[in-house]
Scaffold this motif. Structure first.
Motif, PDB file in Angstrom:
ATOM      1  N   CYS A 151      31.055  76.738  16.045  1.00  0.00           N
ATOM      2  CA  CYS A 151      31.920  77.881  16.378  1.00  0.00           C
ATOM      3  C   CYS A 151      32.932  77.555  17.477  1.00  0.00           C
ATOM      4  N   ALA A 152      32.476  76.856  18.493  1.00  0.00           N
ATOM      5  CA  ALA A 152      33.245  76.710  19.725  1.00  0.00           C
ATOM      6  C   ALA A 152      34.662  76.167  19.532  1.00  0.00           C
ATOM      7  N   PRO A 153      34.876  75.091  18.746  1.00  0.00           N
ATOM      8  CA  PRO A 153      36.254  74.590  18.602  1.00  0.00           C
ATOM      9  C   PRO A 153      37.204  75.606  17.978  1.00  0.00           C
ATOM     10  N   VAL A 154      36.695  76.406  17.041  1.00  0.00           N
ATOM     11  CA  VAL A 154      37.539  77.422  16.394  1.00  0.00           C
ATOM     12  C   VAL A 154      37.968  78.469  17.415  1.00  0.00           C
ATOM     13  N   LEU A 155      37.017  78.955  18.196  1.00  0.00           N
ATOM     14  CA  LEU A 155      37.310  80.007  19.170  1.00  0.00           C
ATOM     15  C   LEU A 155      38.146  79.471  20.328  1.00  0.00           C
ATOM     16  N   VAL A 175      33.270  71.802  25.116  1.00  0.00           N
ATOM     17  CA  VAL A 175      34.326  72.002  24.120  1.00  0.00           C
ATOM     18  C   VAL A 175      35.602  72.506  24.776  1.00  0.00           C
ATOM     19  N   GLY A 176      35.468  73.402  25.774  1.00  0.00           N
ATOM     20  CA  GLY A 176      36.666  73.915  26.427  1.00  0.00           C
ATOM     21  C   GLY A 176      36.388  75.052  27.384  1.00  0.00           C
ATOM     22  N   ASP A 177      37.446  75.548  28.024  1.00  0.00           N
ATOM     23  CA  ASP A 177      37.279  76.515  29.102  1.00  0.00           C
ATOM     24  C   ASP A 177      37.044  77.943  28.625  1.00  0.00           C
ATOM     25  N   CYS A 178      36.974  78.157  27.311  1.00  0.00           N
ATOM     26  CA  CYS A 178      36.662  79.494  26.782  1.00  0.00           C
ATOM     27  C   CYS A 178      35.174  79.647  26.446  1.00  0.00           C
ATOM     28  N   ILE A 179      34.404  78.578  26.623  1.00  0.00           N
ATOM     29  CA  ILE A 179      33.014  78.569  26.160  1.00  0.00           C
ATOM     30  C   ILE A 179      32.068  78.659  27.363  1.00  0.00           C
ATOM     31  N   PHE A 180      31.140  79.628  27.310  1.00  0.00           N
ATOM     32  CA  PHE A 180      30.202  79.879  28.398  1.00  0.00           C
ATOM     33  C   PHE A 180      28.787  80.010  27.833  1.00  0.00           C
ATOM     34  N   ARG A 181      27.818  79.831  28.712  1.00  0.00           N
ATOM     35  CA  ARG A 181      26.429  80.019  28.299  1.00  0.00           C
ATOM     36  C   ARG A 181      25.660  80.764  29.382  1.00  0.00           C
ATOM     37  N   ILE A 182      24.574  81.454  28.974  1.00  0.00           N
ATOM     38  CA  ILE A 182      23.720  82.190  29.907  1.00  0.00           C
ATOM     39  C   ILE A 182      22.498  81.371  30.315  1.00  0.00           C
ATOM     40  N   CYS A 183      22.030  80.494  29.450  1.00  0.00           N
ATOM     41  CA  CYS A 183      20.787  79.740  29.687  1.00  0.00           C
ATOM     42  C   CYS A 183      21.053  78.454  30.472  1.00  0.00           C
TER      43      CYS A 183
END
Length: 428
Positions: A151-155, A175-183
């Motif tokens: 998903c990440a590259p598309v978003l 992947v980039g600065d739009c991708i975040f995680r909670i865990c």
């Protein structure tokens, strides 16, 4: 809460009615409307309409009214991962209900758009593309690292933020600065499991069992294989298997031959169930298992596995943790959710709330402003702990817990503070 779905099951009721009307008119025409005219009328109906969207299992779709903010939820509603990953939508829905009950985001309601990734990486990529087409402001999910990496590259290309609750592979946020995680990340998890094996289980030898088709499994094994020997342990064997494998007898025979102190198997719940059931049938004695957060996906009905072994695994959260936010969450939803067998629900709940917090703080409700606000998250008090993102979109100082199987129950063993695990992480 507003929910709109985009799965795509066919519904040709309207066309069926139209065909019926044409047929009846043909009969009324008598001799003047023969077979050729009836066929010509049928051919003039035009192309078959596009498939109308239907909700994934157990998702109601109320009519959207008023000003809305679209948030996509990408998760496995069908396929092998659905048994556990449906919890993603449950957690997001609980949070969205609360947000909308409080007036939404500047008076606008959150509208959830659930997309089924079909438990496939290709399905995850297609779900992300559909989210882009719907012009969502952000995405919560997916749960697994392999789906998130699809998903990440598309978003990222379209500047849409993605907040995954449980995808722990370090490559996800890279992947980039739009991708975040909670865990927490797997470099932290792999290291803490190696330390737990040496310090708490007193293991000096380890055998590795890895799913060669899963980035998550391969990554964790690589980290454990580096960290365990660095603390005086020794790797005595390694076996690879493929997705959809259901025969682990050859691997179990090898394990029985070398008699390791611990078997490390960071795999999904389906694989673990097959492995432990076959270990019991083969009477592999003194087997001691160590798993990762994916083991927490195991549903309660499969927990009573007949196997004579100790089985430990890491997890992101447990309801016994005594933070105020966690206590209130458990108190509020225990009747609805039972004993919180999965930590995916509170993590997904936190993911939606973190995104909502960024939406409220954003200078304006566009993708760039939301990304900037999300990256600036500091000290957000979530159910699963305090959330502060570093410059890579990873949360800093996330604790872990160690669990043990006892019959059908998951028993809390200990909580591990990240300050006790020396991992290099970018400061916020």
């Amino acid at each position: 809460m507003l929910i709109t779905d985009h799965s795509g099951k066919s519904d040709n009721l309207c066309w069926g009615l139209l065909f019926g009307i044409v047929f009846v008119l043909g009969l009324m025409c008598g001799n003047g409307c023969g077979k050729q005219k009836a066929e010509r009328a049928a051919n003039q109906r035009g192309p078959v309409p596009r498939e109308s969207p239907q909700p994934p299992p157990e998702v109601r779709v109320p009519e959207a009214k008023g000003e809305i903010i679209k948030v996509a939820v990408i998760y496995a509603a069908t396929g092998d991962a659905s048994l556990a990953n449906k919890s993603v939508f449950t957690g997001v829905r609980l949070a969205a209900d609360e947000i909308n009950a409080q007036g939404g985001i500047h008076g606008k309601k959150i509208q959830l758009l659930p997309f089924d990734n079909r438990s496939e990486s290709l399905g995850a990529k297609e779900a992300a593309q559909r989210a882009v087409a719907e012009k969502v402001i952000g995405v919560v999910g997916p749960a697994r690292s392999s789906f998130s990496l699809a998903c990440a590259p598309v978003l990222q290309k379209h500047g849409i933020v993605m907040v995954t609750p449980t995808a722990s592979n370090p490559k996800v946020t890279a992947v980039g600065d739009c991708i975040f995680r909670i865990c927490f990340r797997d470099d932290f998890q792999g290291k803490l499991l190696a330390i737990f094996a040496r310090k708490h289980l007193k293991a000096t030898t380890a055998y590795l069992v890895v799913n060669a088709n899963r980035i998550y499994s391969m990554g964790l094994v690589d980290i454990f294989a580096r960290e365990f020997p660095s603390r005086g342990g020794r790797i005595v064997g390694k076996s690879l298997y493929l997705d959809a494998s259901n025969d682990f007898r050859d691997i179990l025979h090898q394990i029985r031959a070398v008699k390791p102190d611990v078997v490390f198997m960071p795999s999904e719940s389906r694989d673990v169930i097959y492995f432990l059931k076959q270990a019991y049938k083969l009477k592999v004695e003194k087997l001691r298992m160590l798993g990762s957060d994916a083991w927490s996906e195991l549903p309660p009905e499969y927990m009573n596995i007949q196997v004579q072994c100790d089985a430990y695994y890491s997890a992101f959260w447990h309801p016994t943790l005594k933070t105020e936010k966690s206590r209130l969450f458990v108190q509020k939803y225990r009747r609805f959710l039972g004993n919180f067998e999965s930590d995916i629900i509170p993590l997904s709940y936190d993911a939606m709330w973190v995104l909502a917090d960024a939406l409220r703080r954003a200078r304006r409700l566009d993708r760039q402003a939301v990304r900037e606000a999300l990256a600036a998250t500091r000290g957000f008090q979530g159910v699963t702990g305090t959330i502060t993102f570093d410059k890579n979109g990873d949360p800093v100082n996330r604790s872990a817990v160690i669990m043990k199987w006892v019959g059908k129950k998951r028993v809390f063993v200990t909580a591990i503070d990240p300050s006790h695990i020396n991992t290099q992480q970018t400061p916020p």
